[in-house]
Motif scaffolding. Structure first.
Motif, PDB file in Angstrom:
ATOM      1  N   ARG A  15       0.836  -1.205   0.000  1.00  0.00           N
ATOM      2  CA  ARG A  15       0.000   0.000   0.000  1.00  0.00           C
ATOM      3  C   ARG A  15       0.871   1.255   0.000  1.00  0.00           C
ATOM      4  O   ARG A  15       0.577   2.233  -0.689  1.00  0.00           O
ATOM      5  CB  ARG A  15      -0.924  -0.008   1.210  1.00  0.00           C
ATOM      6  CG  ARG A  15      -1.929   1.103   1.175  1.00  0.00           C
ATOM      7  CD  ARG A  15      -2.954   0.972   2.259  1.00  0.00           C
ATOM      8  NE  ARG A  15      -2.494   0.121   3.342  1.00  0.00           N
ATOM      9  CZ  ARG A  15      -2.786   0.304   4.622  1.00  0.00           C
ATOM     10  NH1 ARG A  15      -3.541   1.298   4.986  1.00  0.00           N
ATOM     11  NH2 ARG A  15      -2.333  -0.500   5.551  1.00  0.00           N
ATOM     12  N   LEU A  16       1.970   1.221   0.778  1.00  0.00           N
ATOM     13  CA  LEU A  16       2.876   2.361   0.810  1.00  0.00           C
ATOM     14  C   LEU A  16       3.517   2.578  -0.554  1.00  0.00           C
ATOM     15  O   LEU A  16       3.646   3.710  -1.020  1.00  0.00           O
ATOM     16  CB  LEU A  16       3.951   2.154   1.867  1.00  0.00           C
ATOM     17  CG  LEU A  16       4.996   3.247   2.001  1.00  0.00           C
ATOM     18  CD1 LEU A  16       4.341   4.552   2.444  1.00  0.00           C
ATOM     19  CD2 LEU A  16       6.060   2.841   2.992  1.00  0.00           C
ATOM     20  N   ARG A  17       3.906   1.509  -1.233  1.00  0.00           N
ATOM     21  CA  ARG A  17       4.489   1.642  -2.567  1.00  0.00           C
ATOM     22  C   ARG A  17       3.494   2.213  -3.562  1.00  0.00           C
ATOM     23  O   ARG A  17       3.860   2.960  -4.456  1.00  0.00           O
ATOM     24  CB  ARG A  17       5.003   0.296  -3.061  1.00  0.00           C
ATOM     25  CG  ARG A  17       6.273  -0.120  -2.396  1.00  0.00           C
ATOM     26  CD  ARG A  17       6.976  -1.199  -3.190  1.00  0.00           C
ATOM     27  NE  ARG A  17       8.144  -1.662  -2.471  1.00  0.00           N
ATOM     28  CZ  ARG A  17       9.333  -1.083  -2.539  1.00  0.00           C
ATOM     29  NH1 ARG A  17       9.487  -0.023  -3.282  1.00  0.00           N
ATOM     30  NH2 ARG A  17      10.337  -1.552  -1.860  1.00  0.00           N
ATOM     31  N   ARG A  22       8.009   7.207  -4.355  1.00  0.00           N
ATOM     32  CA  ARG A  22       9.285   7.895  -4.104  1.00  0.00           C
ATOM     33  C   ARG A  22       9.742   7.699  -2.662  1.00  0.00           C
ATOM     34  O   ARG A  22      10.905   7.405  -2.402  1.00  0.00           O
ATOM     35  CB  ARG A  22       9.128   9.372  -4.424  1.00  0.00           C
ATOM     36  CG  ARG A  22      10.363  10.183  -4.145  1.00  0.00           C
ATOM     37  CD  ARG A  22      10.138  11.644  -4.464  1.00  0.00           C
ATOM     38  NE  ARG A  22      11.193  12.451  -3.897  1.00  0.00           N
ATOM     39  CZ  ARG A  22      11.062  13.698  -3.545  1.00  0.00           C
ATOM     40  NH1 ARG A  22       9.918  14.320  -3.734  1.00  0.00           N
ATOM     41  NH2 ARG A  22      12.063  14.357  -3.029  1.00  0.00           N
ATOM     42  N   PHE A  23       8.821   7.833  -1.727  1.00  0.00           N
ATOM     43  CA  PHE A  23       9.141   7.644  -0.314  1.00  0.00           C
ATOM     44  C   PHE A  23       9.539   6.195  -0.039  1.00  0.00           C
ATOM     45  O   PHE A  23      10.514   5.930   0.664  1.00  0.00           O
ATOM     46  CB  PHE A  23       7.946   8.042   0.550  1.00  0.00           C
ATOM     47  CG  PHE A  23       8.142   7.764   2.011  1.00  0.00           C
ATOM     48  CD1 PHE A  23       8.988   8.533   2.775  1.00  0.00           C
ATOM     49  CD2 PHE A  23       7.464   6.715   2.625  1.00  0.00           C
ATOM     50  CE1 PHE A  23       9.168   8.270   4.117  1.00  0.00           C
ATOM     51  CE2 PHE A  23       7.634   6.445   3.956  1.00  0.00           C
ATOM     52  CZ  PHE A  23       8.492   7.227   4.715  1.00  0.00           C
ATOM     53  N   ALA A  24       8.795   5.241  -0.608  1.00  0.00           N
ATOM     54  CA  ALA A  24       9.079   3.827  -0.369  1.00  0.00           C
ATOM     55  C   ALA A  24      10.453   3.444  -0.920  1.00  0.00           C
ATOM     56  O   ALA A  24      11.214   2.711  -0.267  1.00  0.00           O
ATOM     57  CB  ALA A  24       7.999   2.962  -0.997  1.00  0.00           C
ATOM     58  N   GLN A  25      10.801   3.934  -2.113  1.00  0.00           N
ATOM     59  CA  GLN A  25      12.096   3.607  -2.692  1.00  0.00           C
ATOM     60  C   GLN A  25      13.233   4.236  -1.896  1.00  0.00           C
ATOM     61  O   GLN A  25      14.257   3.597  -1.643  1.00  0.00           O
ATOM     62  CB  GLN A  25      12.163   4.074  -4.153  1.00  0.00           C
ATOM     63  CG  GLN A  25      13.435   3.677  -4.854  1.00  0.00           C
ATOM     64  CD  GLN A  25      13.636   2.173  -4.894  1.00  0.00           C
ATOM     65  OE1 GLN A  25      12.685   1.424  -5.115  1.00  0.00           O
ATOM     66  NE2 GLN A  25      14.854   1.742  -4.676  1.00  0.00           N
ATOM     67  N   ALA A  26      13.073   5.483  -1.485  1.00  0.00           N
ATOM     68  CA  ALA A  26      14.115   6.138  -0.687  1.00  0.00           C
ATOM     69  C   ALA A  26      14.280   5.457   0.663  1.00  0.00           C
ATOM     70  O   ALA A  26      15.393   5.308   1.165  1.00  0.00           O
ATOM     71  CB  ALA A  26      13.764   7.611  -0.498  1.00  0.00           C
ATOM     72  N   PHE A  27      13.181   4.999   1.247  1.00  0.00           N
ATOM     73  CA  PHE A  27      13.249   4.297   2.523  1.00  0.00           C
ATOM     74  C   PHE A  27      13.964   2.960   2.355  1.00  0.00           C
ATOM     75  O   PHE A  27      14.766   2.565   3.199  1.00  0.00           O
ATOM     76  CB  PHE A  27      11.831   4.086   3.055  1.00  0.00           C
ATOM     77  CG  PHE A  27      11.777   3.730   4.494  1.00  0.00           C
ATOM     78  CD1 PHE A  27      12.006   4.688   5.461  1.00  0.00           C
ATOM     79  CD2 PHE A  27      11.502   2.436   4.895  1.00  0.00           C
ATOM     80  CE1 PHE A  27      11.952   4.366   6.804  1.00  0.00           C
ATOM     81  CE2 PHE A  27      11.447   2.096   6.224  1.00  0.00           C
ATOM     82  CZ  PHE A  27      11.680   3.060   7.188  1.00  0.00           C
ATOM     83  N   ARG A  31      17.914   6.023   2.463  1.00  0.00           N
ATOM     84  CA  ARG A  31      17.989   7.483   2.421  1.00  0.00           C
ATOM     85  C   ARG A  31      16.575   8.040   2.467  1.00  0.00           C
ATOM     86  O   ARG A  31      16.060   8.529   1.460  1.00  0.00           O
ATOM     87  CB  ARG A  31      18.676   7.940   1.127  1.00  0.00           C
ATOM     88  CG  ARG A  31      20.119   7.540   1.015  1.00  0.00           C
ATOM     89  CD  ARG A  31      20.695   7.918  -0.328  1.00  0.00           C
ATOM     90  NE  ARG A  31      20.186   7.011  -1.350  1.00  0.00           N
ATOM     91  CZ  ARG A  31      19.481   7.385  -2.407  1.00  0.00           C
ATOM     92  NH1 ARG A  31      19.210   8.640  -2.615  1.00  0.00           N
ATOM     93  NH2 ARG A  31      19.050   6.503  -3.275  1.00  0.00           N
ATOM     94  N   PRO A  32      15.922   7.959   3.614  1.00  0.00           N
ATOM     95  CA  PRO A  32      14.510   8.365   3.660  1.00  0.00           C
ATOM     96  C   PRO A  32      14.312   9.840   3.328  1.00  0.00           C
ATOM     97  O   PRO A  32      15.150  10.684   3.624  1.00  0.00           O
ATOM     98  CB  PRO A  32      14.079   8.079   5.089  1.00  0.00           C
ATOM     99  CG  PRO A  32      15.303   7.782   5.853  1.00  0.00           C
ATOM    100  CD  PRO A  32      16.415   7.512   4.899  1.00  0.00           C
ATOM    101  N   CYS A  33      13.209  10.102   2.652  1.00  0.00           N
ATOM    102  CA  CYS A  33      12.812  11.469   2.334  1.00  0.00           C
ATOM    103  C   CYS A  33      11.453  11.719   2.986  1.00  0.00           C
ATOM    104  O   CYS A  33      10.849  10.816   3.549  1.00  0.00           O
ATOM    105  CB  CYS A  33      12.731  11.679   0.823  1.00  0.00           C
ATOM    106  SG  CYS A  33      11.437  10.740   0.029  1.00  0.00           S
ATOM    107  N   ARG A  34      10.989  12.932   2.890  1.00  0.00           N
ATOM    108  CA  ARG A  34       9.691  13.254   3.475  1.00  0.00           C
ATOM    109  C   ARG A  34       8.573  12.561   2.716  1.00  0.00           C
ATOM    110  O   ARG A  34       8.603  12.482   1.490  1.00  0.00           O
ATOM    111  CB  ARG A  34       9.443  14.749   3.419  1.00  0.00           C
ATOM    112  CG  ARG A  34      10.298  15.523   4.358  1.00  0.00           C
ATOM    113  CD  ARG A  34       9.911  16.974   4.295  1.00  0.00           C
ATOM    114  NE  ARG A  34      10.683  17.711   5.272  1.00  0.00           N
ATOM    115  CZ  ARG A  34      10.688  19.004   5.357  1.00  0.00           C
ATOM    116  NH1 ARG A  34       9.958  19.713   4.534  1.00  0.00           N
ATOM    117  NH2 ARG A  34      11.401  19.598   6.273  1.00  0.00           N
TER     118      ARG A  34
END
Length: 96
Positions: A15-17, A22-27, A31-34
């Protein structure tokens, strides 16, 4: 970890993906993003444009520019609310 909990975690991950890739891939990369709800770039740009229109309207004494600046400032203020999608509509339900 029991199997049902693994299934729940994989459902949350999928669900997050879907919601914010963008957030899921960075996490996943470490390198987490907002999250999307807390990215305010468009809101800041609209607020700057609104305040510019408001200031120009005040300097020139042009009422339409002042009104437009105030309206756009209100729209920009609404964009700063991270939970604006969760609130739904503002109209009360129809009762017969």
């Amino acid at each position: 970890m029991p199997v049902p909990e693994d299934r729940r975690l994989s459902e949350i991950e999928s669900r997050l993906r879907r919601e914010d890739p963008r957030f899921a891939q960075a996490f996943a990369d470490g390198r987490p993003c907002r999250p999307r709800e807390y990215r305010y770039r468009r809101a800041w740009l609209l607020l700057v444009a609104a305040l510019g229109a408001l200031a120009t309207g005040v300097v020139l004494g042009h009422g339409l520019l002042i009104a437009a600046g105030l309206v756009f400032a209100g729209v920009a203020g609404e964009l700063f609310d991270p939970h604006r999608r969760e609130r739904g509509t503002r109209s009360p339900p129809f009762e017969s």
